[in-house]
Design a protein around this motif. Sequence first.
Motif, PDB file in Angstrom:
ATOM      1  N   GLU A  98      10.596  24.169 -40.553  1.00  0.00           N
ATOM      2  CA  GLU A  98      11.679  23.880 -39.585  1.00  0.00           C
ATOM      3  C   GLU A  98      11.010  24.067 -38.332  1.00  0.00           C
ATOM      4  O   GLU A  98      11.385  23.369 -37.312  1.00  0.00           O
ATOM      5  N   ILE A  99      10.426  25.183 -37.906  1.00  0.00           N
ATOM      6  CA  ILE A  99       9.849  25.256 -36.772  1.00  0.00           C
ATOM      7  C   ILE A  99       8.859  24.481 -36.304  1.00  0.00           C
ATOM      8  O   ILE A  99       8.943  23.963 -35.309  1.00  0.00           O
ATOM      9  N   MET A 100       8.107  23.917 -37.200  1.00  0.00           N
ATOM     10  CA  MET A 100       7.191  22.756 -36.976  1.00  0.00           C
ATOM     11  C   MET A 100       7.778  21.568 -36.595  1.00  0.00           C
ATOM     12  O   MET A 100       7.318  20.892 -35.575  1.00  0.00           O
ATOM     13  N   LEU A 101       8.989  21.274 -37.283  1.00  0.00           N
ATOM     14  CA  LEU A 101       9.776  20.146 -37.035  1.00  0.00           C
ATOM     15  C   LEU A 101      10.346  20.082 -35.559  1.00  0.00           C
ATOM     16  O   LEU A 101      10.383  19.263 -34.884  1.00  0.00           O
ATOM     17  N   ILE A 102      10.736  21.566 -35.383  1.00  0.00           N
ATOM     18  CA  ILE A 102      11.382  21.649 -34.063  1.00  0.00           C
ATOM     19  C   ILE A 102      10.362  21.338 -32.871  1.00  0.00           C
ATOM     20  O   ILE A 102      10.733  20.754 -31.754  1.00  0.00           O
ATOM     21  N   SER A 158       5.044  20.052 -48.837  1.00  0.00           N
ATOM     22  CA  SER A 158       4.709  18.457 -49.108  1.00  0.00           C
ATOM     23  C   SER A 158       5.554  17.801 -47.828  1.00  0.00           C
ATOM     24  O   SER A 158       6.624  18.190 -47.264  1.00  0.00           O
ATOM     25  N   LYS A 159       5.188  16.422 -47.897  1.00  0.00           N
ATOM     26  CA  LYS A 159       5.865  15.692 -47.009  1.00  0.00           C
ATOM     27  C   LYS A 159       7.670  15.572 -47.528  1.00  0.00           C
ATOM     28  O   LYS A 159       8.445  15.433 -46.549  1.00  0.00           O
ATOM     29  N   ALA A 160       8.175  15.798 -48.767  1.00  0.00           N
ATOM     30  CA  ALA A 160       8.989  15.579 -49.075  1.00  0.00           C
ATOM     31  C   ALA A 160       9.879  16.774 -48.597  1.00  0.00           C
ATOM     32  O   ALA A 160      10.965  16.933 -48.119  1.00  0.00           O
ATOM     33  N   THR A 161       9.184  18.197 -48.583  1.00  0.00           N
ATOM     34  CA  THR A 161       9.823  19.185 -47.952  1.00  0.00           C
ATOM     35  C   THR A 161      10.208  19.042 -46.577  1.00  0.00           C
ATOM     36  O   THR A 161      11.301  19.272 -45.895  1.00  0.00           O
ATOM     37  N   PHE A 162       9.242  18.371 -45.752  1.00  0.00           N
ATOM     38  CA  PHE A 162       9.571  18.012 -44.360  1.00  0.00           C
ATOM     39  C   PHE A 162      10.645  17.141 -44.182  1.00  0.00           C
ATOM     40  O   PHE A 162      11.594  17.373 -43.307  1.00  0.00           O
ATOM     41  N   SER A 163      10.845  16.136 -44.998  1.00  0.00           N
ATOM     42  CA  SER A 163      11.807  15.248 -44.660  1.00  0.00           C
ATOM     43  C   SER A 163      12.912  15.806 -45.098  1.00  0.00           C
ATOM     44  O   SER A 163      14.049  15.560 -44.349  1.00  0.00           O
ATOM     45  N   ARG A 164      13.428  16.779 -46.080  1.00  0.00           N
ATOM     46  CA  ARG A 164      14.664  17.245 -46.335  1.00  0.00           C
ATOM     47  C   ARG A 164      14.952  18.163 -45.316  1.00  0.00           C
ATOM     48  O   ARG A 164      15.913  18.181 -44.747  1.00  0.00           O
ATOM     49  N   ALA A 165      13.837  18.943 -44.619  1.00  0.00           N
ATOM     50  CA  ALA A 165      14.233  19.739 -43.477  1.00  0.00           C
ATOM     51  C   ALA A 165      14.610  19.068 -42.220  1.00  0.00           C
ATOM     52  O   ALA A 165      15.570  19.437 -41.574  1.00  0.00           O
ATOM     53  N   ALA A 209      18.230  18.019 -42.512  1.00  0.00           N
ATOM     54  CA  ALA A 209      19.124  19.337 -42.499  1.00  0.00           C
ATOM     55  C   ALA A 209      19.305  19.421 -40.953  1.00  0.00           C
ATOM     56  O   ALA A 209      20.303  19.968 -40.268  1.00  0.00           O
ATOM     57  N   LEU A 210      18.063  19.171 -40.195  1.00  0.00           N
ATOM     58  CA  LEU A 210      18.099  19.507 -38.807  1.00  0.00           C
ATOM     59  C   LEU A 210      18.722  18.467 -37.995  1.00  0.00           C
ATOM     60  O   LEU A 210      19.579  18.835 -37.046  1.00  0.00           O
ATOM     61  N   GLU A 211      18.930  17.320 -38.431  1.00  0.00           N
ATOM     62  CA  GLU A 211      19.595  16.358 -37.768  1.00  0.00           C
ATOM     63  C   GLU A 211      21.103  16.470 -38.129  1.00  0.00           C
ATOM     64  O   GLU A 211      21.806  16.310 -37.302  1.00  0.00           O
ATOM     65  N   ASP A 212      21.413  16.871 -39.428  1.00  0.00           N
ATOM     66  CA  ASP A 212      22.935  17.048 -39.704  1.00  0.00           C
ATOM     67  C   ASP A 212      23.363  18.304 -38.819  1.00  0.00           C
ATOM     68  O   ASP A 212      24.913  18.204 -38.526  1.00  0.00           O
ATOM     69  N   THR A 257      14.590  33.579 -34.287  1.00  0.00           N
ATOM     70  CA  THR A 257      15.553  34.228 -34.584  1.00  0.00           C
ATOM     71  C   THR A 257      16.884  33.835 -34.054  1.00  0.00           C
ATOM     72  O   THR A 257      17.913  34.188 -34.631  1.00  0.00           O
ATOM     73  N   GLU A 258      16.850  33.007 -32.916  1.00  0.00           N
ATOM     74  CA  GLU A 258      18.376  32.598 -32.249  1.00  0.00           C
ATOM     75  C   GLU A 258      19.052  31.425 -33.024  1.00  0.00           C
ATOM     76  O   GLU A 258      19.937  31.233 -32.870  1.00  0.00           O
ATOM     77  N   ILE A 259      17.892  30.657 -33.397  1.00  0.00           N
ATOM     78  CA  ILE A 259      18.453  29.416 -33.875  1.00  0.00           C
ATOM     79  C   ILE A 259      18.583  29.543 -35.471  1.00  0.00           C
ATOM     80  O   ILE A 259      17.418  29.827 -36.247  1.00  0.00           O
ATOM     81  N   HIS A 260      19.644  29.653 -36.244  1.00  0.00           N
ATOM     82  CA  HIS A 260      19.703  29.632 -37.618  1.00  0.00           C
ATOM     83  C   HIS A 260      19.286  28.575 -38.316  1.00  0.00           C
ATOM     84  O   HIS A 260      19.692  27.418 -37.935  1.00  0.00           O
ATOM     85  N   SER A 261      18.943  28.572 -39.654  1.00  0.00           N
ATOM     86  CA  SER A 261      18.558  27.619 -40.271  1.00  0.00           C
ATOM     87  C   SER A 261      19.688  26.774 -41.027  1.00  0.00           C
ATOM     88  O   SER A 261      20.536  27.438 -41.600  1.00  0.00           O
ATOM     89  N   PRO A 262      19.624  25.558 -41.136  1.00  0.00           N
ATOM     90  CA  PRO A 262      20.838  24.773 -41.479  1.00  0.00           C
ATOM     91  C   PRO A 262      20.559  24.564 -43.042  1.00  0.00           C
ATOM     92  O   PRO A 262      21.450  24.017 -43.600  1.00  0.00           O
TER      93      PRO A 262
END
Length: 259
Positions: free
Chosen positions: A177-181, A204-211, A214-217, A253-258
Amino acid sequence: MARQHISTQMIPERDEPALYINPRSEQIAAFAEEAVTGEDQPKVRLLADSDEIKDALYSFLTASKIAELIHREQLDLRTLTEPAQNTIFTTESETVVPVMGKHSISSSDRELVSAVYGEFDSRFEAAEEYHLRTPALSVVKQTLREEIGDDVADEFDEVLAHAEDISNTNEYLSIVEIMLILAARNEVLLYDISRWGEDTGIASKATFSRAKSALEDADLIETEKVPVDIGRPRLRLIATDKLATADLKTLSTEIHSPL
């Protein structure tokens, strides 16, 4: 500092190989933190219970530092198959056992040290190597800079400098999630960051895609289609206002994981 942590500074003979036997997960983490930043560290052969190793590796920061020590050939990590009564740090000339708090008991009695070292040297040689899937921290940083760019690499360094932990919990952001952000803050293509993450061994690419979904949602990132010469358009990651102005010092720490 974890209670009953054995500091490598307790070992006076810097050139002697050292055995670290039966540490708990918090001791493994504290050791990795100290050893990865220290200079003139002895090479350590670490033999621990597999569950304790797994607990220590749950943190990306700890796992990547342990991987870094292995990458530098400063650490050999193997699995303890038979229980050991105590946590022990021993060389061929001295044995150290932690007791209460940060205190320890040491002995340089030749007969005692020889017996302890010989016993655990044999057990270590017979033990199985523990294989990490997390890449070394230096490899992550170097390839990120080379393949994704200086801006993302600089922001990642800033996050790491202030993050107390980055782990795969349901509360705080994971490394994916941090790398995507950070990629979204710099408008990097999803294809590029996920390919880098898979090639590096982060996920994996699939894990990045799922994350990413979630970040979009969670309205933390947006995407826009970028046409390519051949094939389907690729997605450019774009940070929402909340992420674009986020303080990198508190990002983990301030942004919570979706997820």
